[in-house]
Write a protein that holds these residues in place. Structure first.
Motif, PDB file in Angstrom:
ATOM      1  N   MET A 209      56.819  80.668 124.889  1.00 27.84           N
ATOM      2  CA  MET A 209      56.497  79.257 124.648  1.00 27.84           C
ATOM      3  C   MET A 209      57.426  78.333 125.431  1.00 27.84           C
ATOM      4  SD  MET A 209      57.026  77.105 121.150  1.00 27.84           S
ATOM      5  CE  MET A 209      58.795  77.122 121.520  1.00 27.84           C
ATOM      6  N   VAL A 210      58.719  78.644 125.458  1.00 29.15           N
ATOM      7  CA  VAL A 210      59.680  77.800 126.175  1.00 29.15           C
ATOM      8  C   VAL A 210      59.392  77.809 127.675  1.00 29.15           C
ATOM      9  CG1 VAL A 210      62.121  77.597 126.783  1.00 29.15           C
ATOM     10  CG2 VAL A 210      61.464  78.019 124.429  1.00 29.15           C
ATOM     11  N   ILE A 211      59.048  78.974 128.226  1.00 29.36           N
ATOM     12  CA  ILE A 211      58.747  79.055 129.664  1.00 29.36           C
ATOM     13  C   ILE A 211      57.507  78.233 129.990  1.00 29.36           C
ATOM     14  CG2 ILE A 211      58.179  80.612 131.552  1.00 29.36           C
ATOM     15  CD1 ILE A 211      59.741  82.778 130.122  1.00 29.36           C
ATOM     16  N   LEU A 212      56.457  78.361 129.173  1.00 30.02           N
ATOM     17  CA  LEU A 212      55.233  77.603 129.428  1.00 30.02           C
ATOM     18  C   LEU A 212      55.440  76.110 129.189  1.00 30.02           C
ATOM     19  CD1 LEU A 212      52.620  80.015 127.830  1.00 30.02           C
ATOM     20  CD2 LEU A 212      52.961  79.558 130.256  1.00 30.02           C
ATOM     21  N   LEU A 213      56.295  75.761 128.248  1.00 24.18           N
ATOM     22  CA  LEU A 213      56.589  74.350 128.008  1.00 24.18           C
ATOM     23  C   LEU A 213      57.269  73.724 129.218  1.00 24.18           C
ATOM     24  CD1 LEU A 213      56.603  71.985 126.014  1.00 24.18           C
ATOM     25  CD2 LEU A 213      58.780  72.841 125.134  1.00 24.18           C
ATOM     26  N   ALA A 214      58.168  74.485 129.837  1.00 32.54           N
ATOM     27  CA  ALA A 214      58.805  73.989 131.068  1.00 32.54           C
ATOM     28  C   ALA A 214      57.780  73.813 132.179  1.00 32.54           C
ATOM     29  CB  ALA A 214      59.901  74.950 131.506  1.00 32.54           C
ATOM     30  N   GLY A 215      56.803  74.720 132.269  1.00 33.55           N
ATOM     31  CA  GLY A 215      55.754  74.570 133.275  1.00 33.55           C
ATOM     32  C   GLY A 215      54.865  73.374 133.008  1.00 33.55           C
ATOM     33  N   LEU A 216      54.549  73.108 131.750  1.00 35.91           N
ATOM     34  CA  LEU A 216      53.715  71.951 131.416  1.00 35.91           C
ATOM     35  C   LEU A 216      54.405  70.642 131.763  1.00 35.91           C
ATOM     36  CD1 LEU A 216      52.291  73.035 127.935  1.00 35.91           C
ATOM     37  CD2 LEU A 216      51.024  72.838 130.072  1.00 35.91           C
ATOM     38  N   GLN A 217      55.717  70.598 131.597  1.00 39.92           N
ATOM     39  CA  GLN A 217      56.444  69.364 131.879  1.00 39.92           C
ATOM     40  C   GLN A 217      56.585  69.085 133.369  1.00 39.92           C
ATOM     41  OE1 GLN A 217      60.113  69.827 129.710  1.00 39.92           O
ATOM     42  NE2 GLN A 217      59.161  69.347 127.735  1.00 39.92           N
TER      43      GLN A 217
END
Length: 330
Positions: A209-217
């Motif tokens: 989740m943290v990795i994908l959250l960084a990608g979304l931002q």
């Protein structure tokens, strides 16, 4: 009229000799060579650790797989050739447990990879908002990642324990008014693997989740503003803006989850030894290798199991890499 040259001026021949005797400056390396050198220096610690903790142990395991090595035996290791590999696939007493363990590994990976990746993406989209105390919610979902797997296995053993001692059975007993609350979630072959999958996804989804959250931002907000001007729906924004923007990150997360899912061992070992988990339904290749080495004292056969499993995982990773390669790669 004669022109008088200055006394301090050297003749042309002497000037050429002096210039030729002067040492030439070494050519400066080009920018590309400097960047390559800097890259090698920066990657040297990681490459050194990879060689020390992966390459050398794997090479030693390959060597041991050709010998009959037993722990605690006073006899010298004897050369066995490919006998361990032959027995691993032809001897029913050895090939049966190994193939069952390999099937359990593939089943675990086939369920965990899409489930955990999809759940991590949903949580990342949910938490990618400007709300009050959003950091608290992100920390709450990430918290299970910092728990050791041994602790997670103990917690879920209390939840899934047999009879009314388990928290899940107690809750079901209350909801069903005493009609259903004594099921053995860990000991039943139909639900044992599902229990391992649930606790593994719960523990690891926060990391993805943290990795994908960084990608979304990293997706520019102008793209969403333009899609809103075009009256695109939420689903259309997700398909045409969000997914293309995080495609590379999503591929990385899927590959990382695949590798980690093949390494499942801690929760299986702890719950089989102390939680009443069904061994045949949840036996994995790593569990098979460890028990062969330290319970049966057969280091040579355990090394052969790890070598075969390593090659299978590498082959599956290469196939997955080629199937889901990002668009920005050749």
């Amino acid at each position: 009229m004669k022109t008088v040259e200055p006394a301090h001026a050297a003749p042309p021949a002497q000037a050429q000799a002096a210039s030729s005797a002067r040492p030439a400056k070494p050519p400066r390396p080009s920018r590309g060579n400097r960047d390559r050198l800097h890259g090698l220096l920066m990657s040297a610690p990681a490459v050194g650790g990879l060689i020390a903790f992966v390459g050398i142990p794997f090479g030693y395991a390959v060597v041991l797989s050709f010998y009959n090595v037993r722990l605690g035996s006073p006899l010298e290791p004897a050369f066995f050739g490919v006998e361990h590999y032959r027995r691993l696939f032809t001897d029913p007493d050895l090939s049966g447990p190994f193939l069952r363990a390999l099937l359990n590994n593939l089943t675990f990976a086939a369920v965990v990879v899409p489930l955990q990746t999809g759940l991590a993406l949903a949580l990342a989209i949910l938490l990618n908002r400007k709300l009050k105390a959003i950091g608290l919610f992100r920390s709450f979902f990430f918290m299970p990642v910092v728990f050791p797997m041994a602790l997670v296995a103990v917690i879920w053993r209390l939840i899934l324990a047999r009879g009314e001692q388990g928290m899940l059975n107690s809750a079901l007993n209350v909801v069903s008014f005493g009609h259903w609350g004594a099921f053995d979630w860990l000991g039943d072959g139909l639900t044992a693997m599902g229990s391992i999958i649930v606790l593994s996804v719960w523990q690891g989804v926060g990391f993805q989740m943290v990795i994908l959250l960084a990608g979304l931002q990293q997706i520019p907000g102008e793209l969403y503003e333009a899609s809103e001007l075009d009256r695109a729906s939420r689903w259309q924004q997700f398909r045409h803006v969000t997914l293309p923007g995080i495609r590379g990150t999503l591929v990385f997360v899927a590959m990382l989850t695949s590798v980690l899912s093949f390494r499942v061992f801690d929760q299986v070992y702890i719950l089989i030894r102390g939680g009443g988990l069904d061994e045949d339904a949840t036996r994995t290749v790593m569990y098979q290798a460890v028990t062969t080495a330290f319970d049966q004292n057969d280091i040579g056969r355990a090394s052969a199991v790890t070598v075969v499993f390593f090659l299978i995982v590498v082959a599956l990773t290469i196939v997955q890499r080629r199937l889901v390669r990002p668009d920005n790669e050749d």
